[in-house]
Scaffold this active site. Structure first.
Site, PDB file in Angstrom:
ATOM      1  N   PHE A 423       3.402  -3.268  -3.549  1.00  0.00           N
ATOM      2  CA  PHE A 423       2.337  -3.447  -4.539  1.00  0.00           C
ATOM      3  C   PHE A 423       1.411  -2.240  -4.655  1.00  0.00           C
ATOM      4  O   PHE A 423       1.424  -1.347  -3.832  1.00  0.00           O
ATOM      5  CB  PHE A 423       1.590  -4.760  -4.362  1.00  0.00           C
ATOM      6  CG  PHE A 423       0.736  -4.965  -3.148  1.00  0.00           C
ATOM      7  CD1 PHE A 423       0.227  -6.222  -2.895  1.00  0.00           C
ATOM      8  CD2 PHE A 423       0.418  -3.948  -2.266  1.00  0.00           C
ATOM      9  CE1 PHE A 423      -0.582  -6.462  -1.798  1.00  0.00           C
ATOM     10  CE2 PHE A 423      -0.397  -4.171  -1.172  1.00  0.00           C
ATOM     11  CZ  PHE A 423      -0.889  -5.437  -0.940  1.00  0.00           C
ATOM     12  N   GLU A 424       0.682  -2.238  -5.791  1.00  0.00           N
ATOM     13  CA  GLU A 424      -0.120  -1.087  -6.228  1.00  0.00           C
ATOM     14  C   GLU A 424       0.738   0.167  -6.356  1.00  0.00           C
ATOM     15  O   GLU A 424       0.281   1.285  -6.086  1.00  0.00           O
ATOM     16  CB  GLU A 424      -1.314  -0.874  -5.293  1.00  0.00           C
ATOM     17  CG  GLU A 424      -2.335  -2.004  -5.393  1.00  0.00           C
ATOM     18  CD  GLU A 424      -3.652  -1.685  -4.719  1.00  0.00           C
ATOM     19  OE1 GLU A 424      -3.949  -0.488  -4.546  1.00  0.00           O
ATOM     20  OE2 GLU A 424      -4.378  -2.627  -4.389  1.00  0.00           O
ATOM     21  N   GLY A 425       1.976  -0.031  -6.796  1.00  0.00           N
ATOM     22  CA  GLY A 425       2.916   1.072  -6.971  1.00  0.00           C
ATOM     23  C   GLY A 425       3.944   1.083  -5.864  1.00  0.00           C
ATOM     24  O   GLY A 425       3.624   1.459  -4.737  1.00  0.00           O
TER      25      GLY A 425
END
Length: 644
Positions: A423-425
């Site tokens: 998550f968050e990339g």
């Protein structure tokens, strides 16, 4: 009011154009990491190590003392893991402590902490319960406070920030059931209607969404007369009519987080709640994440410190073949890796955070590298701890406790950390994002040469500009400070770190040459060479971590804080890192990328389907791969649970 437009269908090229348009195009400030990828080792940008002001440090330390007392006396991480929920009284206590307003300015009722002490606080609470770290970081790093801090109007700040500082929980809603890292296909719409927008759509994996009072929602505004349109950011009250939290999602780790599915049906949002202009939503999201991503390294630092503590204590108590297992080289090398890498992760996190607070540098690449590197290395640290613990590492803390042993949640930490690589990339997306920024200087002067839509005149002009740029740049990659034996001599203090910095300087030039060769070889196909680009980025991440580790060691020595030991850890880390770098360089040109593509084609065409025989599939046969997200009224029970 017109009906919501159909779900957008976009080509690969159109999707890339949307992502490119959302990028911050200019570099107004220097960037250590950008220079590193260009073969220029700008040690002056990070050394001497930046420091918070005395006032900021005092304010931060005072809050950390209160927070430590709270987590030691009020937080039961094992209870949160068993019940998959943070108790309401713990959340209320965090609100009273001001933890939800750590990064919010004092004039809005917040604590006004900088990124450094905010991350130290997340490290502390994350060690007690990673779910609490996620609750606080999702609220402040990407939720309502950060976008409003950067892009909100004075009226929006006055209206929402005091609530976020003390009473309200916020969440960030971008992902949809069929939209992850490709926002060009965003289906949630915000249709203008008088002084309002009307939202319709479904959002997935809304961390904090189950308990949130305020939401940052990304939605597509249709282009029409008087409306530019495009993906746009809004602050939305969660109690607005038409909002349904349809599900509280459950995961392999982080079991206490309040993550859900949120449906919007004809939800009216005042135009005054729009953040920035129409079409600026993705730029707002990406800019928010420049510093927002730094909360993930903080959680990895927490895990690394705990893993080191457990590895030390267990490896001294456990004996095999007549001596503690720490004294067996096979185990000792793992302990060394955990210690050295934890030191480096803290160095990277603190340096990037200090640079964010100092605001003298553009840290978009540094923040992304910190997230990428910490999430990958943090996972390896936890995996090594499980191996050191053996069967006890695979056993749950409750099971250990039930049979009379210390309840050590090593397997939980491994599960909790796994999501950081997604998550968050995700790691794969971070590779591409960082690679794009790393080659920005090349594309700015030579990009038109490989753009099929550019005219011959444009290509000729680009060729001339590129010739000038490379005539100046390439000769500088031949020799540098790293070839002079006494360079960086101030880093020779008993243990010699100067050689590692010379290695970074030489290797940065080699990395830049390799990148240039790859661009020359593949030109317009470069963006498809994701294996090559990923290795380029991983080399850069190692060089950044080595630089941060050396600078931190010297910083601690100069301050009289465990300097000798810090130098030893930095030396060990750099030697381990150099081995990884050399392996990555070897794999730039000697790899299985081409063969892998052939195998993938075979797998997807069914050529190897026979290999799947001899098993039963425990997953549901009748379930769909991606849930239907057609706009419309909610049909599920609303599980929204505001905490008051």
């Amino acid at each position: 009011m017109s009906a919501a437009p159909p779900k957008p269908t976009v080509t690969e090229r159109e999707a890339r154009q949307v992502a490119e348009a959302a990028r911050q195009q200019e570099w107004r400030k220097p960037s250590f990491a950008k220079e590193l990828f260009l073969g220029r080792f700008r040690l002056d940008l990070i050394h001497p190590h930046p420091m918070p002001t005395d006032e900021a440090a005092q304010r931060g330390e005072e809050f950390l003392a209160k927070l430590r007392d709270f987590v030691e006396t009020k937080v039961d991480g094992a209870l949160i893991e068993r019940e998959s929920r943070i108790p309401d009284d713990v959340i209320d206590g965090l609100k009273e402590l001001g933890a939800f307003g750590m990064k919010i300015d004092t004039k809005y009722g917040g604590l006004g902490l900088g990124q450094v002490y905010y991350n130290k606080a997340l490290t502390l609470v994350g060690s007690a319960s990673p779910a609490i770290g996620v609750l606080l970081s999702a609220h402040q790093s990407i939720g309502v406070p950060q976008p409003l801090k950067l892009f909100g109007s004075p009226e929006q700040k006055e209206r929402f920030l005091p609530r976020c500082a003390r009473t309200d929980i916020s969440a960030f809603l971008l992902t949809e059931p069929d939209v992850g890292s490709d926002p060009a296909r965003l289906a949630t719409t915000a249709v203008p209607d008088g002084d309002d927008y009307v939202l319709d759509g479904v959002k997935l994996w809304t961390t904090n969404g189950v308990v949130a009072d305020l939401l940052v929602v990304m939605a597509r505004v249709p282009k029409s007369e008087g409306h530019k349109g495009g993906i746009t950011a809004f602050v939305v009250e969660t109690n607005s009519p038409g909002i349904t939290v349809e599900n509280r999602n459950a995961f392999m780790g982080l079991r206490g987080i309040e993550n859900g599915v949120t449906r919007f049906h004809q939800v009216r949002v005042p135009a005054a709640h729009r953040i920035g202009p129409e079409g600026a939503g993705l730029k707002i999201a990406l800019t928010t994440l420049n510093t927002g991503r730094l909360s993930l390294p903080a959680s990895c630092v927490a895990a690394g410190k705990w893993c080191l503590k457990i590895a030390r204590e267990w490896s001294a108590a456990r004996e095999q073949w007549g001596k503690p297992i720490a004294h067996h080289e096979a185990v000792g090398s793992k302990i060394s890796f955990i210690a050295a890498t934890t030191f480096a992760l803290e160095a990277v996190t603190d340096l990037a955070s200090q640079m964010a607070d100092e605001d003298r540098n553009d840290i978009r690449i540094e923040g992304a590298l910190a997230k990428l590197y910490a999430s990958e290395m943090g996972w390896l640290i936890a995996d090594e701890l499980v191996q050191i613990r053996g069967g006890r590492g695979f056993e749950t803390a409750d099971s250990l406790r039930a049979r009379g042993e210390r309840g050590v949640p090593a397997e939980q930490v491994l599960r909790d950390l796994r999501i950081n690589r997604i998550f968050e990339g995700s790691t794969e997306i971070m590779h591409l994002l960082i690679a794009r920024e790393a080659v920005d200087a090349h594309l700015s002067v030579a990009g038109d040469l490989i753009d099929p839509d550019k005219s011959l005149q444009d290509k000729a002009k680009a060729g001339a500009n590129a010739g000038v740029f490379y005539a100046r740049w390439l000769p500088k990659l031949i020799a540098g400070q790293g070839q002079l034996p006494y360079t960086y001599s101030e880093f020779k203090q008993g243990v010699d770190l100067s050689g590692h910095l010379r290695y970074v300087e030489r290797t940065a030039r080699k990395l830049a040459r390799s990148t240039f060769y790859g661009m020359s070889r593949w030109q317009g196909w470069m963006e498809t060479k994701q294996g090559f680009l990923g290795r380029i980025v991983d080399i850069g991440a190692e060089l950044f971590a080595m630089s941060a580790a050396c600078v931190r060691a010297e910083h601690l020595r100069a301050r009289g804080e465990h300097g000798r030991e810090a130098y030893q850890l930095a030396d060990a880390f750099c030697r381990q890192s150099r081995l990884r770098v050399e392996e990555l360089f070897g794999r730039l040109w000697s790899n299985t990328d081409d063969l892998d593509r052939k195998v993938v084609k075979g797998v997807m065409s069914g050529t190897y389907e026979w290999l799947e025989q001899g098993i039963v599939d425990p997953s549901d046969d009748g379930g769909v791969w991606i849930a239907d997200a057609t706009p419309g009224p909610g049909t599920h029970e609303n599980v929204h649970r505001p905490i008051r």
